[in-house]
Design a protein around this motif. Structure first.
Motif, PDB file in Angstrom:
ATOM      1  N   UNK A  24       0.901  -0.900  -0.175  1.00 17.79           N
ATOM      2  CA  UNK A  24      -0.269   0.058   0.312  1.00 17.79           C
ATOM      3  C   UNK A  24       0.989   1.338   0.167  1.00 17.79           C
ATOM      4  N   UNK A  25       1.786   1.160   0.678  1.00 11.87           N
ATOM      5  CA  UNK A  25       3.013   2.741   1.434  1.00 11.87           C
ATOM      6  C   UNK A  25       3.211   2.938  -0.602  1.00 11.87           C
ATOM      7  N   UNK A  26       3.922   1.419  -0.757  1.00 13.80           N
ATOM      8  CA  UNK A  26       4.541   1.642  -2.327  1.00 13.80           C
ATOM      9  C   UNK A  26       3.482   2.734  -3.632  1.00 13.80           C
ATOM     10  N   UNK A  27       2.289   1.885  -3.333  1.00  5.99           N
ATOM     11  CA  UNK A  27       0.878   2.076  -4.401  1.00  5.99           C
ATOM     12  C   UNK A  27       0.784   4.066  -4.251  1.00  5.99           C
ATOM     13  N   UNK A  28       0.765   3.897  -3.305  1.00  2.94           N
ATOM     14  CA  UNK A  28       0.740   6.170  -2.780  1.00  2.94           C
ATOM     15  C   UNK A  28       1.402   6.390  -3.109  1.00  2.94           C
ATOM     16  N   UNK A  29       2.626   6.372  -2.725  1.00  2.00           N
ATOM     17  CA  UNK A  29       4.202   6.930  -3.432  1.00  2.00           C
ATOM     18  C   UNK A  29       4.274   7.543  -5.012  1.00  2.00           C
ATOM     19  N   UNK A  30       4.385   5.594  -5.459  1.00  2.00           N
ATOM     20  CA  UNK A  30       3.674   6.190  -7.085  1.00  2.00           C
ATOM     21  C   UNK A  30       2.785   6.753  -7.689  1.00  2.00           C
ATOM     22  N   UNK A  31       1.317   6.824  -6.684  1.00  2.17           N
ATOM     23  CA  UNK A  31       0.387   7.385  -7.457  1.00  2.17           C
ATOM     24  C   UNK A  31       0.468   8.839  -7.138  1.00  2.17           C
TER      25      UNK A  31
END
Length: 303
Positions: free
Chosen positions: A233-240
């Motif tokens: 989730x943390x990686x996906x949020x940074x990517x977003x």
């Protein structure tokens, strides 16, 4: 005539003439004989005494000779030790003379080394001054950037939603989870566009900066069809966030880095709802490019 012979003669006379001498005469001879015996005993004692003295003298003489030999041996040993000391001192003297000769050469070499060292230290002092000037310049740049960002980003936002601070050589912007995303997802919320647009404009205006976006979560486990765990989730949020900066606001992708830290690197304890809310955040780190940093170390650029 010896004493022994005298005694024998007196006895013989007494025997030979005992029959023809008077009793008075005989008594006198006996008295003389007794005196002679007493004298003989006394002289025998004297002889023994002289013998004892002779033995004592011989013993004294032997002791004196032994003492003299011992003294002579001691003196010879002392002389031997003194000769050895003289030899050692001569060796030390010769060694010291060699060392003095060597020190003359060493002192000259050491003097040259000291001069070279001082020259190097002078260069290092200049370099240290250069680094201090570069750091001062970088600190000033970061401070100005932080002040401008805080003034710009806080407009219309709650102070708890955004935090801008300078940490060492970078400027960091902490954005709350509730401001950027809908709950439990990595979809950017509409109200986050205002903040991200301001960040994008600042990045476009500052080509000397790069940005790293780090996503964080609390320690409450999450797993859905689209999200494996908190780290995912943390990686996906940074990517977003970086994708929004690139596609919606035109930031050069070469300046953007996305990273996820999951529940790790927490700011506070996750034991309370308030602590978990603080830990659910996105951190934007504004960093000077390496070539920009090296430019700061160029003496021509430092005044």
């Amino acid at each position: 005539m010896t004493i022994t012979k005298k005694i024998i003669f007196s006895v013989a006379v007494a025997v030979a003439f005992s029959s023809c001498v008077s009793k008075k005469k005989f008594a006198g001879l006996q008295t003389e004989l007794a005196g002679t015996k007493a004298d003989l005993e006394r002289r025998g004692e004297m002889v023994n005494d002289f013998k004892n003295k002779l033995v004592s003298c011989e013993q004294d003489k032997q002791r004196a000779e032994d003492a003299a030999k011992a003294a002579q041996a001691s003196k010879e040993e002392q002389m031997k030790d003194l000769r050895a000391q003289i030899t050692d001192l001569q060796k030390v003297r010769d060694t010291q003379m060699q060392q003095v000769g060597g020190l003359t050469v060493l002192n000259q070499t050491a003097s040259e080394n000291i001069n070279r060292t001082l020259a190097q230290l002078e260069k290092k002092d200049k370099y240290i001054g250069l680094l201090q000037a570069a750091k001062s310049k970088a600190d000033s740049m970061n401070l100005a950037l932080a002040v401008n960002l805080k003034s710009s980003l806080n407009e219309g936002l709650d102070d708890t939603d955004i935090e801008v601070k300078v940490d060492k050589t970078v400027v960091m912007v902490n954005l709350s989870d509730k401001m950027l995303f809908t709950s439990g997802s990595y979809k950017i919320s509409p109200k986050a566009y205002t903040v991200l647009e301001k960040v994008a404009k600042m990045l476009i205006a500052r080509p000397d900066l790069e940005m790293m976006v780090e996503g964080y979560t609390d320690n409450v486990k999450i797993s859905t069809d689209c999200i494996d765990d908190n780290w995912d989730l943390s990686v996906k949020r940074a990517t977003a966030v970086v994708r929004t900066l690139q596609t919606k606001f035109g930031v050069d992708a070469n300046k953007l880095i996305a990273a996820g830290r999951g529940e790790y690197g927490a700011l506070t304890s996750n034991d309370t709802p308030e602590g978990r809310s603080i830990n659910r955040r996105t951190r934007i780190i504004l960093m000077p490019k390496l070539d920009q940093f090296y430019d700061l170390l160029n003496p021509d650029n430092v005044k």
